[in-house]
Design a protein around this motif. Structure first.
Motif, PDB file in Angstrom:
ATOM      1  N   LEU A   1       5.203  69.095   9.845  1.00  0.00           N
ATOM      2  CA  LEU A   1       4.545  67.700  10.272  1.00  0.00           C
ATOM      3  C   LEU A   1       4.625  67.454   9.193  1.00  0.00           C
ATOM      4  O   LEU A   1       3.933  67.572   8.331  1.00  0.00           O
ATOM      5  CB  LEU A   1       3.012  67.397  11.311  1.00  0.00           C
ATOM      6  CG  LEU A   1       3.411  68.797  12.561  1.00  0.00           C
ATOM      7  CD1 LEU A   1       1.985  68.652  13.438  1.00  0.00           C
ATOM      8  CD2 LEU A   1       4.680  68.448  13.025  1.00  0.00           C
ATOM      9  N   LYS A   2       5.437  66.337   9.493  1.00  0.00           N
ATOM     10  CA  LYS A   2       5.622  65.480   7.598  1.00  0.00           C
ATOM     11  C   LYS A   2       4.758  64.259   7.578  1.00  0.00           C
ATOM     12  O   LYS A   2       4.017  63.739   8.164  1.00  0.00           O
ATOM     13  CB  LYS A   2       7.146  65.343   7.785  1.00  0.00           C
ATOM     14  CG  LYS A   2       7.974  65.503   7.923  1.00  0.00           C
ATOM     15  CD  LYS A   2       8.159  67.250   7.251  1.00  0.00           C
ATOM     16  CE  LYS A   2       9.456  67.967   7.306  1.00  0.00           C
ATOM     17  NZ  LYS A   2       8.774  69.368   6.236  1.00  0.00           N
ATOM     18  N   GLY A   3       4.031  63.794   6.760  1.00  0.00           N
ATOM     19  CA  GLY A   3       2.827  63.014   6.019  1.00  0.00           C
ATOM     20  C   GLY A   3       4.047  61.877   5.790  1.00  0.00           C
ATOM     21  O   GLY A   3       4.935  62.252   4.508  1.00  0.00           O
ATOM     22  N   VAL A   4       4.620  60.641   6.210  1.00  0.00           N
ATOM     23  CA  VAL A   4       5.222  60.121   5.938  1.00  0.00           C
ATOM     24  C   VAL A   4       5.058  58.592   4.852  1.00  0.00           C
ATOM     25  O   VAL A   4       4.196  58.313   5.047  1.00  0.00           O
ATOM     26  CB  VAL A   4       5.460  58.768   7.149  1.00  0.00           C
ATOM     27  CG1 VAL A   4       4.376  58.197   8.195  1.00  0.00           C
ATOM     28  CG2 VAL A   4       6.366  58.200   7.210  1.00  0.00           C
ATOM     29  N   ASN A   5       6.212  58.684   4.476  1.00  0.00           N
ATOM     30  CA  ASN A   5       5.991  57.252   3.275  1.00  0.00           C
ATOM     31  C   ASN A   5       6.030  56.193   3.927  1.00  0.00           C
ATOM     32  O   ASN A   5       6.935  55.916   5.134  1.00  0.00           O
ATOM     33  CB  ASN A   5       7.066  57.702   2.160  1.00  0.00           C
ATOM     34  CG  ASN A   5       6.505  58.875   1.177  1.00  0.00           C
ATOM     35  OD1 ASN A   5       4.975  58.637   0.658  1.00  0.00           O
ATOM     36  ND2 ASN A   5       7.195  59.157   0.644  1.00  0.00           N
TER      37      ASN A   5
ATOM     38  N   LEU B   1      -2.626  49.245  14.778  1.00  0.00           N
ATOM     39  CA  LEU B   1      -2.212  48.574  15.910  1.00  0.00           C
ATOM     40  C   LEU B   1      -1.423  47.337  14.940  1.00  0.00           C
ATOM     41  O   LEU B   1      -1.897  46.352  14.345  1.00  0.00           O
ATOM     42  CB  LEU B   1      -3.397  47.962  16.364  1.00  0.00           C
ATOM     43  CG  LEU B   1      -3.981  46.451  17.597  1.00  0.00           C
ATOM     44  CD1 LEU B   1      -2.691  46.937  18.573  1.00  0.00           C
ATOM     45  CD2 LEU B   1      -4.606  45.682  17.637  1.00  0.00           C
ATOM     46  N   GLN B   2      -0.723  46.950  15.251  1.00  0.00           N
ATOM     47  CA  GLN B   2       0.915  46.645  14.199  1.00  0.00           C
ATOM     48  C   GLN B   2       0.976  44.710  14.876  1.00  0.00           C
ATOM     49  O   GLN B   2       0.511  44.354  14.391  1.00  0.00           O
ATOM     50  CB  GLN B   2       1.870  47.285  14.269  1.00  0.00           C
ATOM     51  CG  GLN B   2       3.219  46.447  13.665  1.00  0.00           C
ATOM     52  CD  GLN B   2       4.054  47.221  13.247  1.00  0.00           C
ATOM     53  OE1 GLN B   2       4.884  46.801  12.443  1.00  0.00           O
ATOM     54  NE2 GLN B   2       5.369  47.915  14.742  1.00  0.00           N
ATOM     55  N   GLY B   3       0.568  44.581  16.410  1.00  0.00           N
ATOM     56  CA  GLY B   3       0.565  42.544  16.986  1.00  0.00           C
ATOM     57  C   GLY B   3       2.057  42.826  16.553  1.00  0.00           C
ATOM     58  O   GLY B   3       2.940  43.438  17.174  1.00  0.00           O
ATOM     59  N   ASN B   4       2.725  41.320  16.592  1.00  0.00           N
ATOM     60  CA  ASN B   4       3.871  41.205  17.151  1.00  0.00           C
ATOM     61  C   ASN B   4       4.592  41.102  16.280  1.00  0.00           C
ATOM     62  O   ASN B   4       5.352  40.296  16.437  1.00  0.00           O
ATOM     63  CB  ASN B   4       3.277  40.127  18.170  1.00  0.00           C
ATOM     64  CG  ASN B   4       2.751  38.836  17.911  1.00  0.00           C
ATOM     65  OD1 ASN B   4       2.849  38.791  16.535  1.00  0.00           O
ATOM     66  ND2 ASN B   4       2.727  37.886  18.311  1.00  0.00           N
ATOM     67  N   VAL B   5       4.011  41.710  14.617  1.00  0.00           N
ATOM     68  CA  VAL B   5       5.761  41.612  13.870  1.00  0.00           C
ATOM     69  C   VAL B   5       5.310  42.183  12.607  1.00  0.00           C
ATOM     70  O   VAL B   5       4.743  43.045  12.429  1.00  0.00           O
ATOM     71  CB  VAL B   5       4.366  39.816  12.515  1.00  0.00           C
ATOM     72  CG1 VAL B   5       4.726  39.729  11.489  1.00  0.00           C
ATOM     73  CG2 VAL B   5       3.231  38.565  13.002  1.00  0.00           C
ATOM     74  N   SER B   6       6.774  42.374  12.781  1.00  0.00           N
ATOM     75  CA  SER B   6       7.555  43.641  12.166  1.00  0.00           C
ATOM     76  C   SER B   6       7.519  42.954  10.353  1.00  0.00           C
ATOM     77  O   SER B   6       8.010  42.428   9.589  1.00  0.00           O
ATOM     78  CB  SER B   6       8.708  42.860  12.146  1.00  0.00           C
ATOM     79  OG  SER B   6      10.278  44.676  12.194  1.00  0.00           O
ATOM     80  N   GLY B   7       6.409  44.402   9.828  1.00  0.00           N
ATOM     81  CA  GLY B   7       6.484  43.837   8.010  1.00  0.00           C
ATOM     82  C   GLY B   7       6.398  45.915   8.009  1.00  0.00           C
ATOM     83  O   GLY B   7       6.302  46.476   6.349  1.00  0.00           O
ATOM     84  N   LEU B   8       5.864  46.557   8.931  1.00  0.00           N
ATOM     85  CA  LEU B   8       5.667  48.173   8.719  1.00  0.00           C
ATOM     86  C   LEU B   8       6.941  48.823   8.720  1.00  0.00           C
ATOM     87  O   LEU B   8       8.271  48.561   9.306  1.00  0.00           O
ATOM     88  CB  LEU B   8       4.973  48.370   9.434  1.00  0.00           C
ATOM     89  CG  LEU B   8       5.269  50.625   9.415  1.00  0.00           C
ATOM     90  CD1 LEU B   8       3.572  50.354   8.499  1.00  0.00           C
ATOM     91  CD2 LEU B   8       4.446  51.126  10.152  1.00  0.00           C
ATOM     92  N   GLN B   9       7.158  49.480   7.185  1.00  0.00           N
ATOM     93  CA  GLN B   9       8.754  50.136   7.326  1.00  0.00           C
ATOM     94  C   GLN B   9       8.188  51.813   6.640  1.00  0.00           C
ATOM     95  O   GLN B   9       7.415  51.877   6.254  1.00  0.00           O
ATOM     96  CB  GLN B   9       9.620  49.057   5.841  1.00  0.00           C
ATOM     97  CG  GLN B   9       9.801  48.025   6.221  1.00  0.00           C
ATOM     98  CD  GLN B   9      10.886  47.528   5.146  1.00  0.00           C
ATOM     99  OE1 GLN B   9      10.829  48.520   3.837  1.00  0.00           O
ATOM    100  NE2 GLN B   9      11.562  46.189   5.392  1.00  0.00           N
ATOM    101  N   ILE B  10       9.738  52.534   7.300  1.00  0.00           N
ATOM    102  CA  ILE B  10       8.811  54.334   6.531  1.00  0.00           C
ATOM    103  C   ILE B  10      10.568  54.332   5.802  1.00  0.00           C
ATOM    104  O   ILE B  10      11.514  53.511   5.835  1.00  0.00           O
ATOM    105  CB  ILE B  10       9.007  54.520   8.276  1.00  0.00           C
ATOM    106  CG1 ILE B  10      10.453  54.540   8.390  1.00  0.00           C
ATOM    107  CG2 ILE B  10       7.310  54.345   8.715  1.00  0.00           C
ATOM    108  CD1 ILE B  10      10.438  55.767   9.518  1.00  0.00           C
ATOM    109  N   LEU B  11      10.682  54.960   5.222  1.00  0.00           N
ATOM    110  CA  LEU B  11      11.479  55.864   3.849  1.00  0.00           C
ATOM    111  C   LEU B  11      11.649  57.311   5.081  1.00  0.00           C
ATOM    112  O   LEU B  11      10.665  58.035   4.695  1.00  0.00           O
ATOM    113  CB  LEU B  11      10.420  56.012   2.764  1.00  0.00           C
ATOM    114  CG  LEU B  11      11.615  56.395   2.017  1.00  0.00           C
ATOM    115  CD1 LEU B  11      12.929  55.398   1.196  1.00  0.00           C
ATOM    116  CD2 LEU B  11      10.561  56.624   0.225  1.00  0.00           C
TER     117      LEU B  11
END
Length: 298
Positions: free
Chosen positions: A286-290, A245-255
């Motif tokens: 299926l890829k494990g994501v960094n 549950l990320q909420g309304n703030v963008s902070g998560l990034q994937i490689l």
């Protein structure tokens, strides 16, 4: 962002010294102490090569999968394709009620808004405690991440509810509702993944997904200079799936293809990402994501 309160009346004798020593040690090891930092402490400053940089423009977006607005086969196919290419997607119309999610986010913030003394009673370096508060990763990091975390074992509810914090007063009810909703959603998603892999829908039931479910409530205080530090460094989760549950703030990034892509928040969405175990079980299909978490000034 989240906090916690406990008042203690201390006798005016020298026997208080061990208490104060313990509290000083706790304060050293918890990032959020109830005030805004003017500078980033030295032990949170990363080497230049590891710091967050401005993202390049990307035409890659994170799939948002509607679990109610399309056919069953379309949903299975979209989940499979997202896993093959990115290892992450967001789900909407997932049957978890909006007020359950908003209440969980609210009490989480309320916990971290409580006075330091109340939060500190949950601080522990014991990795096996069902409830513990820690900073960074909770181990002996050379450079600390700009993050406090309240880790709680949350499912089966009946096994762990007695350990959850008493404050805020409505935290236990919020966590119970959220835990039951998450368990239901994880079972649904794993069933759809199994179908996509050509397996029995119940393939992931039992031992593969039978371990207790844990929740990490990550709190990232306002950072005076986000360019110097990170919320969490690049990593891939160890298990089958992680629900966020990320909420309304963008902070998560994937490689992706050696570039960082932001996972922008979607209202009422739950982020689903695959871990190492899913990559192994699916023979690499299926890829494990960094992924990582970045900080911001607010």
């Amino acid at each position: 962002m989240p906090a916690f309160l406990l008042e203690q009346v201390l006798p005016k004798t020298t026997t208080c010294l061990p208490y104060f020593v313990r509290e000083i040690k706790r304060m050293e090891k918890v990032l959020h102490k109830g005030f805004r930092y003017d500078t980033v402490p030295e032990n949170y400053v990363f080497p230049p090569v590891e710091r967050q940089k401005k993202l390049k423009a990307s035409n890659k977006s994170i799939p948002v999968i509607d679990l109610a607005g399309q056919t069953h086969d379309e949903i299975v196919n979209q989940i499979l394709e997202a896993g093959k290419h990115l290892g992450i997607f967001q789900v909407v119309n997932h049957a978890m009620e909006s007020d359950v999610m908003s209440e969980m986010m609210r009490v989480s913030k309320e916990f971290f808004d409580l006075p330091f003394e109340e939060r500190a009673i949950h601080y522990s370096e014991d990795l096996y405690k069902p409830v513990r508060l820690f900073t960074s990763t909770g181990v002996h990091d050379i450079v600390h991440f700009w993050r406090d975390c309240l880790r709680m074992s949350i499912y089966p509810v009946e096994d762990f509810k007695k350990y959850w914090p008493e404050n805020p007063s409505n935290l236990k009810d919020a966590v119970e509702n959220y835990a039951r909703g998450l368990r239901k959603l994880s079972t649904t998603v794993l069933g759809l993944v199994a179908e996509g892999l050509g397996l029995d829908r119940n393939y992931f039931d039992g031992d593969l997904s039978g371990e207790p479910m844990a929740s990490h409530i990550n709190f990232y205080p306002p950072c005076p200079d986000p360019s110097l530090t990170l919320g969490l460094a690049k990593h891939c989760d160890p298990g089958l799936i992680t629900l966020l549950l990320q909420g309304n703030v963008s902070g998560l990034q994937i490689l992706y293809n050696d570039e960082w892509i932001a996972v922008d928040p979607v209202p009422d969405a739950i982020v689903v990402n695959y871990g190492h175990q899913m990559e192994i079980v699916s023979n690499g299909m299926l890829k494990g994501v960094n992924h990582r978490a970045i900080t911001n000034a607010e």
